[in-house]
Design a protein around this motif. Structure first.
Motif, PDB file in Angstrom:
ATOM      1  N   LEU A 120       0.876  -1.075   0.042  1.00  0.00           N
ATOM      2  CA  LEU A 120      -0.030   0.008  -0.174  1.00  0.00           C
ATOM      3  C   LEU A 120       0.933   1.100   0.074  1.00  0.00           C
ATOM      4  O   LEU A 120       0.401   2.515  -0.120  1.00  0.00           O
ATOM      5  CB  LEU A 120      -0.869   0.039   1.074  1.00  0.00           C
ATOM      6  N   ILE A 121       2.348   1.018  -0.011  1.00  0.00           N
ATOM      7  CA  ILE A 121       2.990   2.328   0.135  1.00  0.00           C
ATOM      8  C   ILE A 121       3.730   2.760  -1.425  1.00  0.00           C
ATOM      9  O   ILE A 121       3.434   3.807  -1.623  1.00  0.00           O
ATOM     10  CB  ILE A 121       4.277   1.968   0.869  1.00  0.00           C
ATOM     11  N   GLY A 122       3.741   1.551  -2.168  1.00  0.00           N
ATOM     12  CA  GLY A 122       4.470   2.005  -3.341  1.00  0.00           C
ATOM     13  C   GLY A 122       5.961   2.141  -3.399  1.00  0.00           C
ATOM     14  O   GLY A 122       6.294   1.512  -2.307  1.00  0.00           O
ATOM     15  N   ARG A 123       6.713   2.771  -4.541  1.00  0.00           N
ATOM     16  CA  ARG A 123       7.996   2.651  -4.537  1.00  0.00           C
ATOM     17  C   ARG A 123       8.517   3.474  -3.434  1.00  0.00           C
ATOM     18  O   ARG A 123       7.941   4.668  -2.756  1.00  0.00           O
ATOM     19  CB  ARG A 123       8.409   3.261  -5.811  1.00  0.00           C
ATOM     20  N   ASN A 124       9.501   2.931  -2.443  1.00  0.00           N
ATOM     21  CA  ASN A 124      10.076   3.587  -1.328  1.00  0.00           C
ATOM     22  C   ASN A 124      11.617   3.182  -1.392  1.00  0.00           C
ATOM     23  O   ASN A 124      12.116   2.163  -1.798  1.00  0.00           O
ATOM     24  CB  ASN A 124       9.350   3.451  -0.077  1.00  0.00           C
ATOM     25  N   PHE A 125      12.380   4.219  -0.701  1.00  0.00           N
ATOM     26  CA  PHE A 125      13.984   4.188  -0.765  1.00  0.00           C
ATOM     27  C   PHE A 125      14.471   3.896   0.778  1.00  0.00           C
ATOM     28  O   PHE A 125      13.654   4.663   1.742  1.00  0.00           O
ATOM     29  CB  PHE A 125      14.439   5.367  -1.311  1.00  0.00           C
ATOM     30  N   ARG A 126      15.376   3.228   1.043  1.00  0.00           N
ATOM     31  CA  ARG A 126      15.768   3.394   2.388  1.00  0.00           C
ATOM     32  C   ARG A 126      17.383   3.419   2.122  1.00  0.00           C
ATOM     33  O   ARG A 126      17.973   2.553   1.225  1.00  0.00           O
ATOM     34  CB  ARG A 126      15.473   2.106   3.145  1.00  0.00           C
ATOM     35  N   THR A 127      18.065   4.010   3.069  1.00  0.00           N
ATOM     36  CA  THR A 127      19.648   3.882   2.762  1.00  0.00           C
ATOM     37  C   THR A 127      20.207   4.043   4.442  1.00  0.00           C
ATOM     38  O   THR A 127      19.362   4.458   5.222  1.00  0.00           O
ATOM     39  CB  THR A 127      20.121   5.138   2.034  1.00  0.00           C
ATOM     40  N   GLY A 128      21.281   3.408   4.508  1.00  0.00           N
ATOM     41  CA  GLY A 128      21.728   3.250   5.960  1.00  0.00           C
ATOM     42  C   GLY A 128      23.149   2.791   5.981  1.00  0.00           C
ATOM     43  O   GLY A 128      23.925   2.470   4.869  1.00  0.00           O
TER      44      GLY A 128
END
Length: 266
Positions: free
Chosen positions: A253-261
């Motif tokens: 339900l969020i769609g494309r999303n980015f995470r970095t760390g």
């Protein structure tokens, strides 16, 4: 409970298939006297229909003897050994590590596939038996494919996940399941029945996730410092519009999303 499992593992030794393994495991599980909590809705519906002869009558307290609705004042909903569960299916695993046809200067390429097929997942209560297969809680098949490329300190991973089409309801029949022309006698009969809904079969979701990782510092004893970027739902696939709580269980339900760390181990 009674559990039966049978499996086979294949490890070919041909040159091009070196590093490949595959396995298939069949399981059959039958559990009796499973702990369950009585549903107040099911309990009351059966009680109002059958009165004192209902199997759930001992759990209903009325204001006066012989009173049904609206005289119910208390429901006892204990956890009891009420249910029986029966399930069988198969698990699949396929690994192809360090594919030999990839040149050494191009790094290493590995593939892993995990699958689960469920033939039935039946829960028998005091009054009914429900098969949860093909629903949001238990799609008939689940697959995940992971392709990993490693060259030097840089790693790229592509993950694909897929579930087979699912039903919105196990007790209702969708007009899309009729297999008949709109306006036909069979279609109209089903539409007029009290057990039909407009649509019951919804497409199985297919998602792609991509991740990049770079080891800034690493040693053979697994002490390292790593930077990473993850992109979930790369294709930004939107969920179907469903008039129930089904969407959030199966679909993103969020769609494309980015995470970095940063990951580190010292």
């Amino acid at each position: 409970s009674n559990t039966t499992t049978v499996g086979i593992v294949l490890t070919p030794d041909w040159d091009l298939l070196e590093g490949m393994t595959g396995s298939v495991d069949y399981y059959h599980v039958q559990l009796s006297k499973a702990i369950s909590t009585l549903s107040s809705t099911i309990l009351l519906n059966d009680y109002f229909q059958n009165g004192a002869s209902s199997v759930y009558a001992p759990f209903v307290v009325c204001c006066s003897a012989g009173t049904l609705s609206p005289g119910v004042t208390f429901l006892n909903v204990p956890e009891l050994n009420l249910n029986r569960i029966l399930t069988d299916g198969a698990n699949f695993e396929f690994d192809y590590n360090d594919m030999p046809f990839v040149p050494d200067n191009m790094g290493t390429l590995s593939l892993r596939a995990l699958g689960n097929w469920v033939d039935q997942l039946k829960t028998a209560t005091l009054t009914s038996t429900v098969n949860s297969v093909d629903t949001s809680s238990q799609p008939r098949m689940n697959w995940s494919f992971t392709l990993t490329h490693l060259i030097g300190n840089f790693q790229t991973t592509l993950l694909a996940t897929y579930k087979t089409p699912i039903k919105d309801s196990t007790t209702l029949t969708g007009l899309d399941q009729c297999g008949c022309a709109v306006g036909s006698a069979a279609y109209n009969t089903l539409a007029a029945s009290g057990t039909s809904i407009s649509r019951n079969i919804w497409p199985g979701p297919l998602y792609f996730d991509l991740s990049f990782a770079y080891d800034v510092y690493g040693r053979k004893d697994d002490k390292k410092l790593q930077l990473y970027v993850n992109i979930n739902n790369v294709m930004n696939k939107q969920p179907p519009i469903i008039g129930s709580s089904l969407g959030g269980v199966v679909y993103d339900l969020i769609g494309r999303n980015f995470r970095t760390g940063v990951r580190f181990a010292f």
